[in-house]
Design a protein around this motif. Structure first.
Motif: not given
Length: 145
Positions: A53-63, A70-76, A107-115
């Motif tokens: 299912n994750a391979s079918g997303l419009s874009a992969p998760l970015g780390i 550490i910033v995780l960027t999620f597809p729209a 809302a910007a499609g990101e999740q940030q975690l303090d290093k």
């Protein structure tokens, strides 16, 4: 020196070596990937479905990493309130340094975690989530610096 004494010396050295190996092996700490490893193995079909299912997303998760986070960027398509999941940062060298965080996408499609939560080194990032009752799964290796 008599050959009988030489045989006794060899046996004593062998016994001392074996006792040393046994003592070292008893002091070695062995961490399993998860405490309930066998139960997780039985649920592996969910991981297979989640990867598909994750391979079918419009874009992969970015780390990515900045100096402070550490910033995780999620597809729209993941920017909706129906997404529930968990982030696992698995430290292969020390299970005591594993970190589990609930998935909270901004809302910007990101999740940030303090290093500061992490120690420098290798982590396996495992992201498991559900969206519209469909499982998703992604894993990636990162080095926190």
């Amino acid at each position: 020196m008599n050959w009988g004494y030489k045989i006794i010396i060899v046996f004593v050295l062998f016994a001392a070596g074996m006792l040393t190996l046994v003592a070292k092996s008893l002091r070695t700490r062995i961490d399993m990937v998860t405490p309930d490893y066998y139960k997780e193995e039985l649920r592996y079909q969910q991981v297979i479905d989640g990867k598909r299912n994750a391979s079918g997303l419009s874009a992969p998760l970015g780390i990515s990493q900045s100096d402070a986070a550490i910033v995780l960027t999620f597809p729209a398509e993941m920017r909706n309130p129906g997404v529930n999941g968990e982030l696992k940062f698995y430290r292969p060298s020390d299970a005591g340094k594993d970190i589990n965080v609930p998935l909270k996408i901004a809302a910007a499609g990101e999740q940030q975690l303090d290093k500061q939560l992490f120690t420098k080194g290798l982590y396996k990032v495992i992201v498991q989530w559900t969206m519209n009752d469909r499982p998703f799964y992604m894993e990636e290796m990162i080095t926190v610096n």
